[in-house]
Enzyme design. Structure first.
Site, PDB file in Angstrom:
ATOM      1  N   GLY A   1       0.815  -1.216   0.000  1.00 44.23           N
ATOM      2  CA  GLY A   1       0.000   0.000   0.000  1.00 44.23           C
ATOM      3  C   GLY A   1       0.847   1.263   0.000  1.00 44.23           C
ATOM      4  O   GLY A   1       0.531   2.234  -0.689  1.00 44.23           O
TER       5      GLY A   1
ATOM      6  N   CYS B   1       2.419   5.978  18.187  1.00 44.31           N
ATOM      7  CA  CYS B   1       3.455   5.996  19.221  1.00 44.31           C
ATOM      8  C   CYS B   1       4.584   5.054  18.863  1.00 44.31           C
ATOM      9  O   CYS B   1       4.955   4.158  19.618  1.00 44.31           O
ATOM     10  CB  CYS B   1       2.878   5.630  20.578  1.00 44.31           C
ATOM     11  SG  CYS B   1       1.976   6.989  21.285  1.00 44.31           S
TER      12      CYS B   1
ATOM     13  N   HIS C   1      -1.945  -7.693   2.559  1.00 41.98           N
ATOM     14  CA  HIS C   1      -1.931  -8.221   3.930  1.00 41.98           C
ATOM     15  C   HIS C   1      -3.060  -7.676   4.806  1.00 41.98           C
ATOM     16  O   HIS C   1      -3.191  -8.069   5.961  1.00 41.98           O
ATOM     17  CB  HIS C   1      -0.559  -8.019   4.585  1.00 41.98           C
ATOM     18  CG  HIS C   1      -0.229  -6.624   5.027  1.00 41.98           C
ATOM     19  ND1 HIS C   1      -0.344  -6.245   6.341  1.00 41.98           N
ATOM     20  CD2 HIS C   1       0.208  -5.545   4.343  1.00 41.98           C
ATOM     21  CE1 HIS C   1       0.041  -4.966   6.446  1.00 41.98           C
ATOM     22  NE2 HIS C   1       0.376  -4.529   5.242  1.00 41.98           N
TER      23      HIS C   1
ATOM     24  N   SER D   1      -3.531  -3.174  -0.479  1.00 40.80           N
ATOM     25  CA  SER D   1      -2.437  -3.962   0.088  1.00 40.80           C
ATOM     26  C   SER D   1      -2.953  -5.338   0.489  1.00 40.80           C
ATOM     27  O   SER D   1      -3.965  -5.452   1.180  1.00 40.80           O
ATOM     28  CB  SER D   1      -1.878  -3.226   1.308  1.00 40.80           C
ATOM     29  OG  SER D   1      -0.927  -4.033   1.949  1.00 40.80           O
TER      30      SER D   1
END
Ligand SMILES: *Cc1c(COP(=O)(O)O)cnc(C)c1O
Length: 395
Positions: A70, A324, A201, A199
């Site tokens: 992607g 994060c 996955h 994409s």
């Protein structure tokens, strides 16, 4: 119990995908550019995969370009559309503040090259309207890039309306459909999409492979120079096993979409209903126009990362949905874009389901997650201040 509820990050490969890949890792290992019969068998697999994927998207096989995923497809789409715009002196690009970083970081690069980037406000529910896009389009707009569905909060955007508007205005339209492909109906012709990324996955296919759809006549810039693979637009020997696995996975997901959507939506809604009962919590994103598998909450008074670790100990794989990474403590740009404060954005939890999740798993999560939230709040000085009236509750 071991529960995988992080399907927006990646999915488990399906048996169908694995079995479609095996022959091309074993006996049929030829290079599709080779003229001998072993190579030609690989070339046939490549052509069949292209045809199958095109059919799932309402596209033509020659409009499908295989990429490494992607991110690469997003990069190539944006850089190509920008180059086409620049040739006509058009350097204004419209997008949203809550795109995936594969889009946002490419836009930052284009900005350094003199493009003007306008990010539309996605409001509290995390969406944009075609009217917002219409207002933003200018004579020098060369591209509108807006995601099909958001990977963190799951909101689904009005792609067909935005596509129709862009086509009418003569502006190229790209959509990052990585979270939508295999989960929501896509028809590039009906939805008037010029460029689309997906994409493998994210729909039970292998990692490291994806597709850029580019409508016939949309000129592509190649990011990787080399051989003449992908009609000269993406060099490098094709990853035939992965491409065959992706085609099989997309075909299967498309065939089962209705059935999977019904099942996963029911699981999702039970989870949302149960977690909504946690005091001082808030669902993120739209209630209705929402990906079937997406549950996203912010809980006041906790740190998302601590919650994830606690849930992991209980056998639940989830995500904070936030960025994060790499030691940065910046809250998610998606949550800030929908108007969450930094404090609230830190207490986020994303559970992303698939058709393999079960009723028992939902019941287990509904028993464990409220306990974990309570436990973390019990250890928080900030929370104690709120309980004692020394600080205000935000949710
Ligand atoms: C996962 C994801 C990507 C990146 O795809 P990769 O194949 O991992 O490079 C891009 N956009 C969205 C919305 C995603 O969820």
């Amino acid at each position: 119990m071991n529960i995988y509820a992080d399907n927006a990050a990646t999915t488990k490969m399906s048996r169908t995908a694995i079995e479609a890949m095996l022959p091309y890792m074993d006996g049929c290992y030829g290079n599709p550019s080779s003229l001998h019969s072993l190579g030609q068998r690989a070339a046939e697999a490549l052509a069949k995969s292209r045809k199958d994927i095109a059919a799932c998207l309402g596209a033509e096989p020659q409009e499908i370009y295989f990429t490494s995923g992607g991110s690469e497809a997003d990069n190539q789409a944006l850089i190509s559309a920008a180059a086409a715009g620049e040739r006509k002196g058009k350097k204004h690009i419209i997008s949203t503040a809550f795109e995936h970083h594969a889009v946002l970081h490419t836009l930052e690069k284009l900005k350094k090259q003199g493009f003007e980037i306008e990010l539309l406000d996605v409001g509290r529910e995390g969406t944009v309207t075609a009217a917002q896009v219409e207002k933003a389009i200018r004579p020098d707009t060369c591209l509108v890039t807006i995601m099909f569905a958001n990977n963190e909060i799951g909101s689904i955007l009005p792609i067909a309306e935005i596509g129709a508007l862009c086509r009418q205005k003569g502006v190229l339209f790209h959509t990052d459909a990585v979270q939508a492909a295999g989960h929501l109906p896509i028809d590039v012709k009906a939805q008037k999409i010029d460029l689309l990324s997906l994409s493998a996955h994210k729909f039970h296919g292998p990692k490291g492979t994806g597709v850029l759809f580019a409508r016939k006549g949309v000129p592509l810039v190649n990011l990787i120079e080399g051989g003449a693979q992908e009609r000269g637009k993406r060099a490098g020997t094709e990853n035939i096993p992965a491409i065959a696995g992706m085609a099989a996975a997309l075909k299967e997901a498309t065939a089962r979409m209705e059935e999977n959507t019904a099942k996963v939506t029911a699981l999702r809604d039970r989870l949302i209903e149960g977690l909504s009962k946690i005091p001082h919590s808030a669902l993120s994103g739209a209630k209705d126009l929402r990906l079937p598998g997406n549950v996203h909450f912010c809980f006041e008074g906790i740190e998302g990362e601590s919650l994830l670790l606690l849930l992991d100990e209980k056998g639940i794989c989830a995500s904070s949905g936030s960025a994060c990474t790499s030691g940065s403590l910046d809250p998610s740009h998606v949550l800030l874009a929908i108007g969450r404060s930094h404090e609230i954005a830190h207490g986020s939890l994303r559970l992303s389901l698939c058709e393999e999740n079960t009723d028992e798993e939902i019941a287990y999560m509904l028993a464990e997650i409220p306990k974990a939230v309570e436990q973390l709040r019990g250890m928080s000085p900030l929370w104690r201040d709120k309980i004692n009236g020394k600080r205000e509750f935000l949710l």
